[in-house]
Write an enzyme that holds these catalytic residues in place. Structure first.
Site, PDB file in Angstrom:
ATOM      1  N   SER A   1       3.290   9.441  -0.525  1.00 51.39           N
ATOM      2  CA  SER A   1       4.399   8.598  -0.074  1.00 51.39           C
ATOM      3  C   SER A   1       5.650   8.863  -0.920  1.00 51.39           C
ATOM      4  CB  SER A   1       3.988   7.134  -0.167  1.00 51.39           C
ATOM      5  OG  SER A   1       3.648   6.821  -1.494  1.00 51.39           O
TER       6      SER A   1
ATOM      7  N   GLU B   1      -8.414   8.865  -3.677  1.00 51.60           N
ATOM      8  CA  GLU B   1      -9.642   8.143  -4.002  1.00 51.60           C
ATOM      9  C   GLU B   1     -10.231   7.450  -2.769  1.00 51.60           C
ATOM     10  OE1 GLU B   1      -6.543   7.570  -4.768  1.00 51.60           O
ATOM     11  OE2 GLU B   1      -6.158   5.570  -5.601  1.00 51.60           O
ATOM     12  N   ARG B   2      -9.484   7.461  -1.640  1.00 55.94           N
ATOM     13  CA  ARG B   2      -9.999   6.785  -0.440  1.00 55.94           C
ATOM     14  C   ARG B   2     -10.960   7.673   0.343  1.00 55.94           C
ATOM     15  NH1 ARG B   2      -4.344   4.770   1.845  1.00 55.94           N
ATOM     16  NH2 ARG B   2      -3.418   4.532  -0.191  1.00 55.94           N
TER      17      ARG B   2
ATOM     18  N   LYS C   1      -6.634  16.466  -7.825  1.00 57.58           N
ATOM     19  CA  LYS C   1      -6.878  15.002  -7.858  1.00 57.58           C
ATOM     20  C   LYS C   1      -6.652  14.512  -6.435  1.00 57.58           C
ATOM     21  CE  LYS C   1      -5.476  11.288  -7.796  1.00 57.58           C
ATOM     22  NZ  LYS C   1      -5.873  10.346  -6.706  1.00 57.58           N
TER      23      LYS C   1
ATOM     24  N   CYS D   1       1.848  12.879   8.451  1.00 57.34           N
ATOM     25  CA  CYS D   1       3.237  12.930   7.984  1.00 57.34           C
ATOM     26  C   CYS D   1       4.135  13.572   9.027  1.00 57.34           C
ATOM     27  CB  CYS D   1       3.320  13.715   6.688  1.00 57.34           C
ATOM     28  SG  CYS D   1       2.828  15.411   6.921  1.00 57.34           S
TER      29      CYS D   1
HETATM   30  P1  NAD Z   1       0.075   7.675  -1.743  1.00 62.39           P
HETATM   31  O1  NAD Z   1       1.427   8.024  -2.202  1.00 62.39           O
HETATM   32  O2  NAD Z   1      -0.364   6.252  -1.815  1.00 62.39           O
HETATM   33  O3  NAD Z   1      -1.023   8.507  -2.582  1.00 62.39           O
HETATM   34  C1  NAD Z   1      -0.918   9.892  -2.767  1.00 62.39           C
HETATM   35  C2  NAD Z   1      -1.589  10.260  -4.079  1.00 62.39           C
HETATM   36  O4  NAD Z   1      -0.905   9.603  -5.144  1.00 62.39           O
HETATM   37  C3  NAD Z   1      -3.049   9.846  -4.164  1.00 62.39           C
HETATM   38  O5  NAD Z   1      -3.775  10.876  -4.786  1.00 62.39           O
HETATM   39  C4  NAD Z   1      -3.012   8.590  -5.019  1.00 62.39           C
HETATM   40  O6  NAD Z   1      -4.164   8.422  -5.801  1.00 62.39           O
HETATM   41  C5  NAD Z   1      -1.801   8.812  -5.908  1.00 62.39           C
HETATM   42  N1  NAD Z   1      -1.113   7.559  -6.252  1.00 62.39           N
HETATM   43  C6  NAD Z   1      -1.034   6.438  -5.494  1.00 62.39           C
HETATM   44  N2  NAD Z   1      -0.319   5.485  -6.147  1.00 62.39           N
HETATM   45  C7  NAD Z   1       0.075   6.029  -7.329  1.00 62.39           C
HETATM   46  C8  NAD Z   1       0.850   5.554  -8.421  1.00 62.39           C
HETATM   47  N3  NAD Z   1       1.363   4.315  -8.427  1.00 62.39           N
HETATM   48  N4  NAD Z   1       1.062   6.381  -9.453  1.00 62.39           N
HETATM   49  C9  NAD Z   1       0.559   7.637  -9.452  1.00 62.39           C
HETATM   50  N5  NAD Z   1      -0.197   8.130  -8.441  1.00 62.39           N
HETATM   51  C10 NAD Z   1      -0.440   7.353  -7.390  1.00 62.39           C
HETATM   52  O7  NAD Z   1      -0.071   8.239  -0.256  1.00 62.39           O
HETATM   53  P2  NAD Z   1      -1.259   8.022   0.775  1.00 62.39           P
HETATM   54  O8  NAD Z   1      -1.244   6.613   1.274  1.00 62.39           O
HETATM   55  O9  NAD Z   1      -2.539   8.553   0.229  1.00 62.39           O
HETATM   56  O10 NAD Z   1      -0.811   9.018   1.941  1.00 62.39           O
HETATM   57  C11 NAD Z   1       0.107   8.673   2.935  1.00 62.39           C
HETATM   58  C12 NAD Z   1       1.505   9.108   2.578  1.00 62.39           C
HETATM   59  O11 NAD Z   1       1.551  10.511   2.351  1.00 62.39           O
HETATM   60  C13 NAD Z   1       2.506   8.856   3.706  1.00 62.39           C
HETATM   61  O12 NAD Z   1       3.696   8.387   3.141  1.00 62.39           O
HETATM   62  C14 NAD Z   1       2.702  10.230   4.317  1.00 62.39           C
HETATM   63  O13 NAD Z   1       3.915  10.427   4.986  1.00 62.39           O
HETATM   64  C15 NAD Z   1       2.615  11.086   3.112  1.00 62.39           C
HETATM   65  N6  NAD Z   1       2.304  12.461   3.465  1.00 62.39           N
HETATM   66  C16 NAD Z   1       3.323  13.363   3.407  1.00 62.39           C
HETATM   67  C17 NAD Z   1       3.083  14.679   3.768  1.00 62.39           C
HETATM   68  C18 NAD Z   1       4.184  15.702   3.731  1.00 62.39           C
HETATM   69  O14 NAD Z   1       3.898  16.857   3.944  1.00 62.39           O
HETATM   70  N7  NAD Z   1       5.420  15.344   3.453  1.00 62.39           N
HETATM   71  C19 NAD Z   1       1.801  15.068   4.175  1.00 62.39           C
HETATM   72  C20 NAD Z   1       0.789  14.120   4.209  1.00 62.39           C
HETATM   73  C21 NAD Z   1       1.061  12.813   3.849  1.00 62.39           C
END
Ligand code: NAD
Length: 498
Positions: free
Chosen positions: A226, A176-177, A173, A281
């Site tokens: 996140s 979606e962006r 999954k 990240c």
């Molecule tokens: P996000 O948490 O908004 O989304 C990640 C995934 O979760 C997506 O597939 C999204 O559809 C889903 N999601 C979003 N909101 C949700 C909810 N309320 N309930 C269930 N699922 C949900 O993250 P993002 O904005 O796509 O990515 C950026 C974040 O990812 C930053 O915080 C970054 O630090 C982190 N990141 C961490 C690593 C790492 O290795 N630790 C690597 C890449 C990115």
């Protein structure tokens, strides 16, 4: 405008829902695609396809799996530039950076090609008289990957090559962006000879994620995103008895000592803060200037920040592209404003940047903020944009304390010419990935990637040996082939070696 569909059981489908998400080109600000958003029924269809495929795939020989992985590796390798264009158009990052993320993902595929060796068990001959003991690992079942927008190709590649090589089937999954890269990958898997249903893609939002978390057919969940969502995923998946690894957000500090080569440090800090518009990240978002390093370092960083070429990702002259959405731009700009209001000094201000010919693009320029304190929003928030905040401290130990007081523990770096300081730092920080004169210490694929504290919930890091461990479970066999005459040796006391 095209519609991006799910890939389930070896073909594309728009699923059972009418809900759609908008996919923008961040460089122009225009919507370029719509993406279908899965219902719980669509997730069920993907998991059912993966469960059906698991029956045969989990029994496929190591040799068959390896051949398909090598085919897949060749196909991805031959399509790096196509993937880079897809990524750049939906994420915004520059082409060279997009190609770099595919390259780092390819390294995980290459690691997974070594699966026959990685899955070798152990054997103890004659553990007891006439008794041998051996162990081996088996796949866990249907594994799901839920991934963020910022590495639409690489982060999923941290997961599925290893999971599939281990004999599991997979439901991805993606964000979606920027969903198109995952569908491109699905076609390459099919071309590589992967049986239908082993790799599936469902697009969607919270509805799809919750359906994955609740589905009894999903054995393991890998998440990257996140911190609040990572914590939620970890709790929900654990509550439903699944294996889970949930990687969260970050605030990565780089400390610069006065004995460092300051020009080298400033160059690397600038690249690590503004590469991919800070949407990594492992981006350096907090510089920690130690002792007398501060003023000279800031002069160099400012000069380098002002020279960054910002433009559309497709333009080879651009070093930094736009951020992913209009909402991200607004949030980043408002955090810069909060820093200013709270007393920090904005030395380079990326707010209000317009790029000629791309006036509606989601651009924020490189931003350098000095005199930041740990209570300011620019320090406490993960900004996830091209903003470098600088905190000044007196000595290395204060820098280590600062890092350890931060809730995140993903990556960190030190710039110094002192081996003693570097060693004190590497042993003292509570962080998973550490760079010594290396600003973005992303481990090679044959090590495992993961942070500490609020940057990872769960026990296992991704890919490398911990990835293999996460996607398999162990069996230990104790075996005896007795002579008939030994049958009378059975005893009621607890078995001990003899
Ligand atoms: P996000 O948490 O908004 O989304 C990640 C995934 O979760 C997506 O597939 C999204 O559809 C889903 N999601 C979003 N909101 C949700 C909810 N309320 N309930 C269930 N699922 C949900 O993250 P993002 O904005 O796509 O990515 C950026 C974040 O990812 C930053 O915080 C970054 O630090 C982190 N990141 C961490 C690593 C790492 O290795 N630790 C690597 C890449 C990115």
């Amino acid at each position: 405008m095209s519609t991006i569909e799910h890939w389930i059981g070896g073909s594309f489908t728009s699923g059972s829902e009418n809900r759609r998400g908008a996919v923008f080109n961040p460089a122009t600000g225009e919507q370029q695609h719509e993406v279908v958003l899965a219902s719980a029924e669509d997730v069920d269809a993907a998991v059912t396809a993966a469960q059906a495929a698991f029956v045969e795939w989990s029994q496929a020989s190591l040799s068959k799996r390896t051949k398909i992985l090598f085919n897949f590796r060749e196909l991805v390798n031959s399509r790096v530039s196509d993937l880079a264009e897809i990524i750049s158009d939906e994420h915004g990052k520059v082409l060279s950076d997009a190609a770099g993320e595919v390259q780092r993902g390819l390294e995980v595929i290459e690691f997974a090609c070594g699966i026959p060796t990685l899955l070798q068990g152990s054997y103890s001959d004659q553990a007891s008289t006439g008794v041998d003991v051996f162990s081996f690992r088996e796949p866990v079942g249907v594994c799901a990957g839920i991934t963020p927008f910022n590495f639409p190709a690489m982060v999923p590649m941290w997961m599925y090559p290893v999971a599939i090589a281990c004999g599991n089937t997979f439901v991805l999954k993606p964000s979606e962006r920027d969903p198109s890269a995952s569908n491109f990958i699905a076609r390459l898997w099919a071309e590589a000879g992967l049986p239908d249903g082993v790799f599936n893609v469902v697009h969607g939002d919270k509805v799809a994620v919750d359906a994955i978390l609740q589905h009894p057919g999903v054995a393991a969940v890998s998440f990257v995103g996140s911190t609040p969502i990572a914590r939620y995923i970890h709790q929900q998946a654990s509550a439903t008895g699944k294996r889970v690894q949930a990687l969260g957000g970050a605030k990565n500090h780089a400390i610069v000592l006065p004995d460092a080569d300051l020009d080298y440090a400033a160059g690397h800090l600038t690249a690590a803060a503004f590469g991919s518009a800070g949407e990594r990240c492992m981006a350096i978002s907090a510089a920690v200037a130690v002792g007398g390093a501060g003023d000279a370092l800031m002069d160099l960083v400012v000069r380098k920040a002002l020279s960054v070429s910002v433009g559309p990702g497709r333009d080879p002259a651009s070093e930094m592209g736009p951020v992913v959405t209009a909402a991200a731009k607004e949030r980043i700009e408002s955090l810069i404003g909060a820093g200013e209001a709270q007393g920090a000094k904005v030395l380079v201000d990326g707010r209000g940047l317009t790029v000629p010919g791309h006036e509606n693009g989601f651009f924020v320029g490189p931003t350098v903020i000095d005199q930041v304190t740990p209570s300011m929003d620019v320090y406490t928030e993960e900004i996830f944009g091209p903003v470098l905040s600088t905190v000044r401290v007196d000595d290395v130990d204060s820098a280590i304390d600062l890092i350890n007081s931060n809730p995140y523990g993903n990556g960190t770096a030190i710039f110094t010419s002192s081996g003693e300081a570097a060693r004190r730092f590497q042993r003292g920080v509570k962080v998973g990935m550490i760079g010594i004169n290396v600003p973005i210490p992303v481990p090679m694929a044959y090590y495992s990637f993961g942070g500490w504290k609020d940057s990872l919930f769960g026990d296992k890091h991704v890919h490398g040996p911990e990835g293999v461990s996460f996607y398999t479970r162990a069996k230990v066999v104790t075996s005896r082939w007795p002579h008939i005459s030994h049958a009378s040796e059975a005893s009621f006391h607890f078995p001990t070696a003899s």
